[in-house]
Scaffold this active site. Structure first.
Site, PDB file in Angstrom:
ATOM      1  N   GLU A  65       0.820  -1.211   0.000  1.00  0.00           N
ATOM      2  CA  GLU A  65       0.000   0.000   0.000  1.00  0.00           C
ATOM      3  C   GLU A  65       0.858   1.268   0.000  1.00  0.00           C
ATOM      4  OE1 GLU A  65      -3.020  -0.113  -0.664  1.00  0.00           O
ATOM      5  OE2 GLU A  65      -3.415  -2.244  -0.306  1.00  0.00           O
ATOM      6  N   HIS A  68       2.034   2.125  -3.524  1.00  0.00           N
ATOM      7  CA  HIS A  68       1.015   2.886  -4.254  1.00  0.00           C
ATOM      8  C   HIS A  68       1.033   4.356  -3.816  1.00  0.00           C
ATOM      9  CE1 HIS A  68      -0.657  -0.619  -6.077  1.00  0.00           C
ATOM     10  NE2 HIS A  68      -1.305  -1.069  -5.024  1.00  0.00           N
TER      11      HIS A  68
END
Length: 220
Positions: A65, A68
């Site tokens: 995550e 990203h």
């Protein structure tokens, strides 16, 4: 860099981390779900499985995550992970019933600072960043597994060998699942951006997943 992670995002990451770690612990105890057989393990071994899941999921999920997030920030956007309570519940239930982790605990939401939309290239690169990080982690955990004795270390109950193979399995599963070219998953956006890159990544992810879960590494 860490100051770019809000308190709400920290809380969402923590809750998702625990839920996914519980899910992976469940499939170590009941590989085929509640309808299948249970591995005969002691409470201490169950705690060890949970600890290994916490560490490997913590590294794999959070790094995925954050990849990203920080690639999006690099392109000039703001991004923040938001947990999905329903999907976290589904992950635990699927692990218990089917022996499979449906790893979609939430999503890193990207916001434009100036109103400009994401280009197809930016969206594809941001989406590819997460699975790429997981594949790199697969290599690192595989190195740990073999440095800890590989098959013989695993048979002997070496914790580093167990950590290594669990790290490969979990990171391969996260990468493979997220590369499916459907819905809001990373794979759909990578495919829309660059088809050759998509096929390289998804073949690497599923190849690693099959090797890790079907014990092809035992042949080495």
């Amino acid at each position: 860099m860490l100051e770019r992670i809000s308190r709400r995002e920290e809380a969402d990451l923590f809750i998702a981390w625990i839920a996914i770690a519980v899910s992976f612990t469940i499939i170590n105890i009941t590989p085929y779900g509640l309808m299948g057989s249970f591995n005969a393990i002691s409470p201490i071994m169950a705690l060890i499985y949970f600890g290994i899941s916490l560490l490997t999921v913590g590294i794999g999920f959070i790094f995925h995550e954050m990849a990203h997030k920080f690639v999006a920030i690099r392109f000039g956007y703001w991004a923040e992970f938001v947990k999905d309570n329903t999907m976290l519940l589904v992950a635990v239930i699927m692990a218990a019933l089917a022996g499979f982790v449906f790893a979609a605990p939430g999503a890193t939401v990207i916001y434009s600072r100036d109103g400009r939309p994401l280009t197809k290239r930016e969206d594809g690169i941001i989406s590819a960043a997460g699975p790429v990080v997981n594949l790199i982690l697969c290599v690192l955990f595989a190195a740990l597994f073999f440095l800890a004795g590989g098959k013989s270390g695993l048979v002997a109950g070496n914790l580093l060998a167990m950590l290594g193979i669990a790290g490969v399995q979990i990171n391969a599963m996260i990468a493979a699942f997220n590369l499916l070219p459907i819905s809001i998953l990373d794979g759909r956006k990578v495919f829309a951006w660059n088809i050759p890159v998509f096929f390289v990544l998804i073949i690497a992810a599923f190849g690693t997943l099959v090797a890790a879960y079907y014990h092809l590494w035992m042949l080495i």
